[in-house]
Design a protein around this motif. Structure first.
Motif, mmCIF file in Angstrom:
data_model
loop_
_atom_site.group_PDB
_atom_site.id
_atom_site.type_symbol
_atom_site.label_atom_id
_atom_site.label_comp_id
_atom_site.label_asym_id
_atom_site.label_seq_id
_atom_site.Cartn_x
_atom_site.Cartn_y
_atom_site.Cartn_z
ATOM 1 N N HIS A 50 0.841 -1.217 -0.026
ATOM 2 C CA HIS A 50 0.153 -0.063 0.068
ATOM 3 C C HIS A 50 0.982 1.095 -0.128
ATOM 4 N N GLU A 51 2.079 1.266 0.726
ATOM 5 C CA GLU A 51 2.764 2.542 0.927
ATOM 6 C C GLU A 51 3.564 2.721 -0.713
ATOM 7 N N ILE A 52 3.894 1.807 -1.230
ATOM 8 C CA ILE A 52 4.581 1.881 -2.420
ATOM 9 C C ILE A 52 3.540 2.356 -3.697
ATOM 10 N N GLY A 53 2.484 1.626 -3.579
ATOM 11 C CA GLY A 53 1.425 2.363 -4.477
ATOM 12 C C GLY A 53 0.705 3.430 -4.301
ATOM 13 N N LEU A 54 0.719 4.195 -3.058
ATOM 14 C CA LEU A 54 0.328 5.439 -2.676
ATOM 15 C C LEU A 54 1.486 6.251 -3.282
ATOM 16 N N GLY A 85 7.596 11.120 -14.056
ATOM 17 C CA GLY A 85 6.637 10.149 -14.645
ATOM 18 C C GLY A 85 7.302 8.553 -14.468
ATOM 19 N N LEU A 86 8.531 8.457 -14.860
ATOM 20 C CA LEU A 86 9.159 7.450 -14.828
ATOM 21 C C LEU A 86 9.355 6.772 -13.445
ATOM 22 N N VAL A 87 9.508 7.643 -12.570
ATOM 23 C CA VAL A 87 9.794 7.141 -11.165
ATOM 24 C C VAL A 87 8.430 6.740 -10.745
ATOM 25 N N GLY A 88 7.499 7.424 -10.979
ATOM 26 C CA GLY A 88 5.959 7.199 -10.504
ATOM 27 C C GLY A 88 5.705 5.735 -11.147
ATOM 28 N N PHE A 89 6.063 5.486 -12.332
ATOM 29 C CA PHE A 89 5.888 4.258 -12.919
ATOM 30 C C PHE A 89 6.452 3.261 -12.345
ATOM 31 N N PHE A 90 7.703 3.487 -11.822
ATOM 32 C CA PHE A 90 8.681 2.377 -11.312
ATOM 33 C C PHE A 90 8.107 2.068 -9.882
ATOM 34 N N TYR A 91 7.379 3.168 -9.081
ATOM 35 C CA TYR A 91 6.667 2.747 -7.947
ATOM 36 C C TYR A 91 5.543 1.965 -8.058
ATOM 37 N N ILE A 92 4.833 2.283 -9.300
ATOM 38 C CA ILE A 92 3.374 1.374 -9.668
ATOM 39 C C ILE A 92 3.972 -0.050 -9.922
ATOM 40 N N LEU A 96 2.996 -3.556 -8.036
ATOM 41 C CA LEU A 96 2.443 -4.640 -8.456
ATOM 42 C C LEU A 96 3.374 -5.854 -8.257
ATOM 43 N N ALA A 97 4.501 -5.655 -8.255
ATOM 44 C CA ALA A 97 5.406 -6.786 -8.007
ATOM 45 C C ALA A 97 5.475 -7.258 -6.476
ATOM 46 N N VAL A 98 5.001 -6.334 -5.540
ATOM 47 C CA VAL A 98 4.810 -6.878 -4.154
ATOM 48 C C VAL A 98 3.556 -7.756 -4.107
ATOM 49 N N TRP A 99 2.518 -7.165 -4.960
ATOM 50 C CA TRP A 99 1.361 -7.816 -4.981
ATOM 51 C C TRP A 99 1.518 -9.296 -5.410
ATOM 52 N N LEU A 100 2.158 -9.352 -6.616
ATOM 53 C CA LEU A 100 2.259 -10.555 -7.305
ATOM 54 C C LEU A 100 3.115 -11.696 -6.583
ATOM 55 N N PHE A 101 4.386 -11.208 -5.956
ATOM 56 C CA PHE A 101 5.249 -12.173 -5.567
ATOM 57 C C PHE A 101 5.293 -12.268 -4.072
ATOM 58 N N LEU A 102 4.931 -11.366 -3.299
ATOM 59 C CA LEU A 102 4.793 -11.467 -1.858
ATOM 60 C C LEU A 102 3.631 -11.745 -1.553
#
Length: 205
Positions: A50-54, A85-92, A96-102
């Motif tokens: 949640h923190e990374i997504g926010l 913009g690219l840093v924001g995309f990196f955070y998204i 997503l990676a945390v949701w998928l893998f963890l």
């Protein structure tokens, strides 16, 4: 242009955009470290997710705010827009990676969750719209695509709206924080609406 805006712009010309990429790596790494060391509470994976997504949504909103900021104050941060913009995309992507893998981990459940849970469906749709923006956020793509490049990058507007709706639906019940984010996104997008000349004269009269 006001003296303040002129002074700020002169100072900003000396500031390079590349440190944004280096600074941008720090928050996800720090959150991961905090999770590993047990400093993110009873559910570190959810907290990290949640923190990374926010944070990603916040950076994308900051990117959206650059044009209105220039329009109303003449302070020019456009040179930093691509990096933000690219840093924001990196955070998204990290979100997503945390949701998928963890979080999910069971790969057979991922597609079912995307279809069954509206907030995940909307979040994935917003992420999908951001992909072509990230891929073409370089000088080579701007030269090759020309007018098409501008059309592609207008996908940012529906993508950030979907991000705001994703955040709203993610919270159980109506909470003020995601509502404020969504209203803020709407307000920033509203500043980009070009009124017809007659309407603008009526507003300015």
């Amino acid at each position: 242009m006001s003296p303040v805006a002129r002074s700020v712009n002169q100072a900003l010309r000396k500031v390079p955009a590349w440190p944004i990429y280096l600074i941008g790596v720090i928050p996800p790494v720090w959150l991961f470290y905090q999770g590993v060391t047990g400093n993110l509470g009873v559910d570190p994976v959810k907290k990290m997710e949640h923190e990374i997504g926010l944070l990603g949504l916040q950076v994308l909103i900051a990117t959206l705010a650059i044009t209105p900021l220039f329009r109303f104050t003449r302070i020019n941060l456009v040179k930093f827009r691509r990096a933000l913009g690219l840093v924001g995309f990196f955070y998204i992507v990290c979100h997503l990676a945390v949701w998928l893998f963890l979080d999910v981990q069971i790969w057979s459940q991922i597609w079912a969750d995307i279809l069954k849970r509206p907030y995940i469906t909307i979040g994935m749709a917003g992420f999908a719209l951001l992909i072509p923006l990230a891929v073409t956020s370089n000088d080579w793509s701007m030269r090759k695509l020309r007018r098409t490049w501008k059309t592609i990058h207008k996908l940012f507007y529906p993508a950030i709206i979907l991000g705001g709706v994703h955040f709203l639906l993610l919270r159980k019940g109506i909470q003020l924080e995601p509502v404020f984010y969504l209203v803020g996104i709407g307000a920033l997008l509203a500043t980009r609406i070009r009124l017809p000349r007659r309407s603008r004269r009526a507003v300015n009269a």
